[in-house]
Motif scaffolding. Structure first.
Motif, PDB file in Angstrom:
ATOM      1  N   ASP A  67     -11.752  47.414  49.594  1.00  0.00           N
ATOM      2  CA  ASP A  67     -11.523  46.683  50.721  1.00  0.00           C
ATOM      3  C   ASP A  67     -12.241  47.277  52.009  1.00  0.00           C
ATOM      4  O   ASP A  67     -11.988  48.684  51.960  1.00  0.00           O
ATOM      5  N   LYS A  68     -12.750  46.764  52.768  1.00  0.00           N
ATOM      6  CA  LYS A  68     -13.244  47.151  54.057  1.00  0.00           C
ATOM      7  C   LYS A  68     -12.110  48.071  54.707  1.00  0.00           C
ATOM      8  O   LYS A  68     -12.408  49.161  55.369  1.00  0.00           O
ATOM      9  N   GLY A  69     -11.133  47.370  55.001  1.00  0.00           N
ATOM     10  CA  GLY A  69      -9.751  48.095  55.541  1.00  0.00           C
ATOM     11  C   GLY A  69      -9.372  49.417  54.829  1.00  0.00           C
ATOM     12  O   GLY A  69      -9.070  50.318  55.410  1.00  0.00           O
ATOM     13  N   GLY A  70      -9.508  49.315  53.545  1.00  0.00           N
ATOM     14  CA  GLY A  70      -9.136  50.573  52.629  1.00  0.00           C
ATOM     15  C   GLY A  70     -10.079  51.618  52.958  1.00  0.00           C
ATOM     16  O   GLY A  70      -9.742  52.910  53.328  1.00  0.00           O
ATOM     17  N   LYS A  71     -11.542  51.267  52.990  1.00  0.00           N
ATOM     18  CA  LYS A  71     -12.323  52.273  53.277  1.00  0.00           C
ATOM     19  C   LYS A  71     -12.486  52.743  54.496  1.00  0.00           C
ATOM     20  O   LYS A  71     -12.343  54.100  54.711  1.00  0.00           O
ATOM     21  N   ASN A  72     -12.151  51.871  55.722  1.00  0.00           N
ATOM     22  CA  ASN A  72     -12.023  52.364  57.216  1.00  0.00           C
ATOM     23  C   ASN A  72     -10.848  53.485  57.069  1.00  0.00           C
ATOM     24  O   ASN A  72     -10.956  54.405  57.845  1.00  0.00           O
ATOM     25  N   THR A  73      -9.679  53.112  56.374  1.00  0.00           N
ATOM     26  CA  THR A  73      -8.456  53.988  56.525  1.00  0.00           C
ATOM     27  C   THR A  73      -8.848  55.249  56.101  1.00  0.00           C
ATOM     28  O   THR A  73      -8.649  56.409  56.416  1.00  0.00           O
ATOM     29  N   PHE A  74      -9.483  55.157  54.899  1.00  0.00           N
ATOM     30  CA  PHE A  74      -9.855  56.441  54.110  1.00  0.00           C
ATOM     31  C   PHE A  74     -10.926  57.311  54.857  1.00  0.00           C
ATOM     32  O   PHE A  74     -10.550  58.676  54.918  1.00  0.00           O
ATOM     33  N   TRP A  75     -11.851  56.710  55.498  1.00  0.00           N
ATOM     34  CA  TRP A  75     -12.495  57.587  56.342  1.00  0.00           C
ATOM     35  C   TRP A  75     -12.253  58.160  57.661  1.00  0.00           C
ATOM     36  O   TRP A  75     -12.466  59.238  58.057  1.00  0.00           O
ATOM     37  N   HIS A  76     -11.294  57.128  58.271  1.00  0.00           N
ATOM     38  CA  HIS A  76     -10.830  57.537  59.643  1.00  0.00           C
ATOM     39  C   HIS A  76      -9.720  58.861  59.021  1.00  0.00           C
ATOM     40  O   HIS A  76      -9.594  59.899  59.838  1.00  0.00           O
ATOM     41  N   SER A  77      -9.149  58.865  57.960  1.00  0.00           N
ATOM     42  CA  SER A  77      -8.034  59.886  57.435  1.00  0.00           C
ATOM     43  C   SER A  77      -8.893  61.015  57.089  1.00  0.00           C
ATOM     44  O   SER A  77      -8.317  62.202  57.506  1.00  0.00           O
ATOM     45  N   SER A  78     -10.166  61.003  56.857  1.00  0.00           N
ATOM     46  CA  SER A  78     -11.290  62.193  56.422  1.00  0.00           C
ATOM     47  C   SER A  78     -11.502  62.699  57.635  1.00  0.00           C
ATOM     48  O   SER A  78     -11.655  64.190  57.695  1.00  0.00           O
ATOM     49  N   ALA A  79     -11.614  61.941  58.888  1.00  0.00           N
ATOM     50  CA  ALA A  79     -11.951  62.581  60.218  1.00  0.00           C
ATOM     51  C   ALA A  79     -10.840  63.347  60.682  1.00  0.00           C
ATOM     52  O   ALA A  79     -10.891  64.447  61.112  1.00  0.00           O
ATOM     53  N   HIS A  80      -9.584  62.988  60.253  1.00  0.00           N
ATOM     54  CA  HIS A  80      -8.471  64.086  60.640  1.00  0.00           C
ATOM     55  C   HIS A  80      -8.268  65.285  59.815  1.00  0.00           C
ATOM     56  O   HIS A  80      -8.249  66.308  60.302  1.00  0.00           O
ATOM     57  N   LEU A  81      -8.717  65.087  58.546  1.00  0.00           N
ATOM     58  CA  LEU A  81      -8.942  66.082  57.608  1.00  0.00           C
ATOM     59  C   LEU A  81      -9.915  67.080  58.246  1.00  0.00           C
ATOM     60  O   LEU A  81      -9.575  68.363  57.979  1.00  0.00           O
ATOM     61  N   MET A  82     -10.918  66.626  58.408  1.00  0.00           N
ATOM     62  CA  MET A  82     -12.128  67.380  59.175  1.00  0.00           C
ATOM     63  C   MET A  82     -11.697  67.934  60.247  1.00  0.00           C
ATOM     64  O   MET A  82     -11.893  69.399  60.590  1.00  0.00           O
ATOM     65  N   ALA A  83     -10.829  67.439  61.167  1.00  0.00           N
ATOM     66  CA  ALA A  83     -10.453  68.077  62.279  1.00  0.00           C
ATOM     67  C   ALA A  83      -9.605  69.148  62.077  1.00  0.00           C
ATOM     68  O   ALA A  83      -9.529  70.408  62.573  1.00  0.00           O
ATOM     69  N   GLU A  84      -8.655  69.184  60.937  1.00  0.00           N
ATOM     70  CA  GLU A  84      -7.836  70.243  60.490  1.00  0.00           C
ATOM     71  C   GLU A  84      -8.595  71.297  60.229  1.00  0.00           C
ATOM     72  O   GLU A  84      -8.360  72.362  60.662  1.00  0.00           O
ATOM     73  N   ALA A  85      -9.701  71.121  59.202  1.00  0.00           N
ATOM     74  CA  ALA A  85     -10.656  72.192  58.829  1.00  0.00           C
ATOM     75  C   ALA A  85     -11.344  72.911  60.116  1.00  0.00           C
ATOM     76  O   ALA A  85     -11.365  74.101  60.264  1.00  0.00           O
ATOM     77  N   ILE A  86     -11.790  72.000  61.407  1.00  0.00           N
ATOM     78  CA  ILE A  86     -12.559  72.401  62.393  1.00  0.00           C
ATOM     79  C   ILE A  86     -11.516  73.239  63.120  1.00  0.00           C
ATOM     80  O   ILE A  86     -11.887  74.522  63.769  1.00  0.00           O
ATOM     81  N   GLU A  87     -10.273  72.977  63.344  1.00  0.00           N
ATOM     82  CA  GLU A  87      -9.246  73.600  64.201  1.00  0.00           C
ATOM     83  C   GLU A  87      -8.934  74.984  63.386  1.00  0.00           C
ATOM     84  O   GLU A  87      -8.809  75.838  64.208  1.00  0.00           O
ATOM     85  N   SER A  88      -8.811  75.172  62.169  1.00  0.00           N
ATOM     86  CA  SER A  88      -8.603  76.356  61.564  1.00  0.00           C
ATOM     87  C   SER A  88      -9.731  77.242  61.589  1.00  0.00           C
ATOM     88  O   SER A  88      -9.535  78.684  61.514  1.00  0.00           O
ATOM     89  N   THR A  89     -10.863  76.747  61.782  1.00  0.00           N
ATOM     90  CA  THR A  89     -12.115  77.461  61.742  1.00  0.00           C
ATOM     91  C   THR A  89     -12.524  78.016  63.018  1.00  0.00           C
ATOM     92  O   THR A  89     -13.062  79.225  63.409  1.00  0.00           O
ATOM     93  N   PHE A  90     -12.506  76.961  63.960  1.00  0.00           N
ATOM     94  CA  PHE A  90     -12.209  77.238  65.573  1.00  0.00           C
ATOM     95  C   PHE A  90     -11.262  76.998  66.381  1.00  0.00           C
ATOM     96  O   PHE A  90     -11.198  76.224  67.097  1.00  0.00           O
ATOM     97  N   PRO A  91     -10.249  78.088  66.344  1.00  0.00           N
ATOM     98  CA  PRO A  91      -9.105  77.984  67.027  1.00  0.00           C
ATOM     99  C   PRO A  91      -9.390  77.755  68.560  1.00  0.00           C
ATOM    100  O   PRO A  91     -10.284  78.142  69.098  1.00  0.00           O
ATOM    101  N   GLY A  92      -8.419  76.747  69.304  1.00  0.00           N
ATOM    102  CA  GLY A  92      -8.768  76.377  70.458  1.00  0.00           C
ATOM    103  C   GLY A  92      -9.602  75.317  70.766  1.00  0.00           C
ATOM    104  O   GLY A  92     -10.236  74.976  71.975  1.00  0.00           O
ATOM    105  N   VAL A  93     -10.320  74.639  69.976  1.00  0.00           N
ATOM    106  CA  VAL A  93     -11.215  73.627  70.008  1.00  0.00           C
ATOM    107  C   VAL A  93     -10.339  72.134  70.454  1.00  0.00           C
ATOM    108  O   VAL A  93      -9.189  72.237  70.061  1.00  0.00           O
ATOM    109  N   LYS A  94     -11.148  71.591  71.127  1.00  0.00           N
ATOM    110  CA  LYS A  94     -10.521  70.382  71.696  1.00  0.00           C
ATOM    111  C   LYS A  94     -11.001  68.929  71.223  1.00  0.00           C
ATOM    112  O   LYS A  94     -12.314  68.986  70.821  1.00  0.00           O
ATOM    113  N   PHE A  95     -10.224  68.114  70.987  1.00  0.00           N
ATOM    114  CA  PHE A  95     -10.931  66.648  70.258  1.00  0.00           C
ATOM    115  C   PHE A  95     -10.800  65.719  71.192  1.00  0.00           C
ATOM    116  O   PHE A  95      -9.863  65.418  71.760  1.00  0.00           O
ATOM    117  N   TRP A  96     -11.686  64.910  70.965  1.00  0.00           N
ATOM    118  CA  TRP A  96     -11.796  63.590  71.875  1.00  0.00           C
ATOM    119  C   TRP A  96     -11.371  62.338  70.712  1.00  0.00           C
ATOM    120  O   TRP A  96     -10.209  62.465  70.351  1.00  0.00           O
TER     121      TRP A  96
END
Ligand code: ZN
Ligand code: ZN
Length: 645
Positions: A67-96
């Protein structure tokens, strides 16, 4: 006793559950297999976390990756996962912000003085994979504005603080997974373990809030899938689509060009493209003549009042070119052919004996698309539409609609379009008189007729409520290229409003004036979009009937030039589009160059062929087919062209 709630499913079934139950639990009550696939839920039309307790009676649809709604939720959740990876690699990074997009997601981040390169993306992918394996749940937490501000002040993230300014207490939530917390409305998938395949695709600059006076942030794009296989397939498709890009092929094969001085979105059709256009029009004219259509030609402009009558003004004004003033009257470039055709219907007295009247025109239309929206042949400002309008009685409607559908299917067969989806868009009774013409009876009647026609013809279709046109139900057609990419073709629409607004009438059998029903149809869409589609679909290797050059004669040396000319004469006499490669080049190079131009047939001529009065035939993509008698070859190719094989 525990409180019960009623949950209504898409098929209308109602079941009782304990108050506070979640979509995942509902899925479990149906089957374990389903529960493993549910990543979000549609609750009363809103996408929710599949793990969020449901407290009231609701309509519920379980959402999966499909479902489109399923995919969007999946990808948006992946953005959070990427943010977690970015934060652990570049401490102090800020997110928009980190929304899902058509294919994947991105996150805009402020890395401070640091920069990020391709190699970092690979490291971030590894980190994300590591984090996903921890199956960390995405935890939703409503929070007060004060607390939220506190959190991000401590973190020193001015971007999230800026977002918070626009929010009020009661609508603020945090989502946390693993070591990462974000200000977010959600929803999210149950846990990170669903994200099994990760590809970070691109780094770009993006001004904060899209304003170039603001600081430039780093936008990191990615795409994720529930399985590695799906990611592999996606990357393969991307590679193949790149090779088949219609803009690239259109240039290489001399199909069309764009010129800055002519203007953006205004394609110029080159000689090779024009041949394809002429062949498509020939096909359409033959088919339409067989179908009892009459051809008309109408001007490219019309007075403002015509479009006020049709209702295009003011509703469609944003998509039209601004008017020009002539002798104190405003004229518009036509964005649609319908109003002109209606005037042709109105030009003569019509009786039931004239019906159905089918008016066809490859009409040129002009639509104002924002420059940012323009894309090759897919989104243009000048288009040539395979248009027709059928004026019929209610009794004739079903038969006319059936014939139109048959025409679509006939074309799909010719072009080898095996996969297509037809969507029947219906009205919503609650929006009659607002979004839809207020004629409930006619809506139900035509919808039922369309449904019956589709079912009887065994055409697979899906029904979509509340997506009809203002003036009637419509069929949207989606076609898929050989590599499986989706294209929206055109709509097949029923119209019971324009006949009235134009006061179109015919005299029925009882000698009374009656308004005709109108069918708008354009099975070959526009030349622009359809040829763009065909370029990708065939990877430029057009079947012989469409190919700009159908056969190329390749003499091995100029010793055989005279014989080559006699062969060319024979081909031309048989109306075959042919030419000679008489360059002073080796035969290997001539073959390679002809293959690059995707010419279906190559006729190689050397000593042997001249002596035997033959040609050595090479078929594009298939190779050597041996020596053939010239007349035999001509007859075979003529048949292939005639049958549009
Ligand atoms: Zn989020
Ligand atoms: Zn129309």
């Amino acid at each position: 006793m525990e409180q019960q709630i009623n949950i209504t499913f898409p098929d209308g079934a109602v079941r009782e559950y304990i108050k506070g139950t979640t979509a995942v639990e509902v899925a479990k009550s149906i089957s374990e297999g389903l529960a493993k696939k549910v990543i979000a839920a549609d609750v009363n039309g809103k996408t929710w976390d599949a793990t969020r307790p449901i407290e009231d009676d609701v309509n519920l649809k379980l959402l999966t990756w499909d479902d489109k709604g399923g995919k969007n939720t999946f990808w948006h959740s992946s953005a959070h996962l990427m943010a977690e990876a970015i934060e652990s690699t570049f401490p102090g990074v800020k997110f928009w912000v980190g929304p899902p997009v058509d294919n994947g997601f991105y996150y805009d981040v402020d890395l401070g003085d640091r920069s990020i390169a391709e190699d970092d993306l690979r490291l971030l992918e590894i980190k994300m994979a590591e984090l996903s394996k921890q199956n960390s749940p995405y935890i939703r937490r409503p929070i007060s504005k004060k607390e939220a501000i506190n959190y991000f002040e401590k973190k020193g993230d001015e971007y999230k603080l800026d977002l918070l300014q626009g929010l009020t207490d009661g609508e603020i939530t945090f989502y946390a997974q693993g070591n990462f917390t974000d200000l977010c409305l959600g929803p999210h998938i149950p846990h990170t373990g669903f994200i099994k395949a990760i590809k970070l695709t691109n780094i770009a600059g993006a001004y904060w809030k899209g304003d170039e006076r603001n600081k430039q942030l780093t936008r990191i794009y990615g795409i994720t899938f529930p399985s590695q296989k799906q990611l592999d397939e996606y990357l393969e498709l991307l590679e193949e689509a790149k090779k088949r890009d219609h803009r690239k092929l259109g240039k290489e094969l001399g199909i069309f060009t764009m010129d800055d001085e002519v203007g953006p979105g205004l394609p110029l059709w080159m000689p090779n493209g024009t041949i394809i256009i002429e062949q498509l029009e020939k096909l359409a004219k033959e088919t339409e003549t067989d179908g009892g259509y009459k051809r008309v030609v109408t001007p490219h402009i019309a007075k403002e009042s015509l479009y006020l009558t049709s209702g295009h003004l003011p509703y469609y004004q944003d998509s039209m070119y601004p008017p020009m003033e002539i002798e104190g009257v405003k004229y518009y470039l036509k964005a649609m052919n319908c109003p002109h055709h209606h005037k042709i219907f109105a030009a003569e007295q019509r009786s039931y004996k004239d019906m159905p009247l089918r008016l066809a025109e490859y009409g040129t239309c002009y639509r104002y698309e924002q420059s940012g929206e323009l894309f090759g042949l897919m989104r243009v400002r000048c288009l040539h539409m395979n248009d027709a309008h059928i004026y019929c009685t209610r009794e004739q409607f079903a038969e006319e609609f059936r014939a139109v559908n048959e025409m679509y299917i006939k074309y799909f067969k010719i072009f080898g379009i095996d996969k297509y989806i037809m969507r029947l868009s219906l009205h919503d009774p609650e929006k009659l008189g607002k979004k839809y013409v207020n004629d409930p009876e006619l809506w139900l009647e035509t919808e039922a007729m369309v449904r019956k026609v589709m079912t009887e013809a065994n055409i697979p279709f899906v029904e979509v409520p509340d997506e009809g046109a203002f003036y009637g139900p419509k069929i949207d057609v989606q076609i898929y290229s050989t590599i499986g990419r989706e294209f929206t073709l055109a709509t097949n629409q029923v119209d019971f409003a324009q006949g009235r607004s134009f006061k179109l009438e015919f005299t029925n059998q009882n000698n009374e004036a009656e308004t005709p029903l109108i069918i708008h149809r354009a099975p070959l869409g526009t030349h622009e979009r359809f040829i763009g589609f065909l370029l990708e679909h065939y990877a430029g290797k057009f079947p012989a009937w469409l190919a700009p050059v159908q056969a190329k004669i390749l003499p091995i040396s100029d010793k055989f030039a005279d014989y080559a000319k006699t062969v060319l004469e024979k081909l031309k006499k048989a109306d075959i589009r042919a030419g000679i490669d008489d360059r002073n080049e080796k035969i290997g190079k001539k073959i390679r160059d002809t293959e690059l131009m995707r010419v279906p047939y190559m006729l190689v001529i050397g000593e042997k062929e001249v002596n035997a009065n033959k040609v050595a035939v090479r078929r594009q993509g298939k190779g050597d087919e041996g020596a053939k008698d010239v007349d035999e070859f001509v007859a075979g190719l003529r048949e292939e062209i005639r049958d549009r094989r």
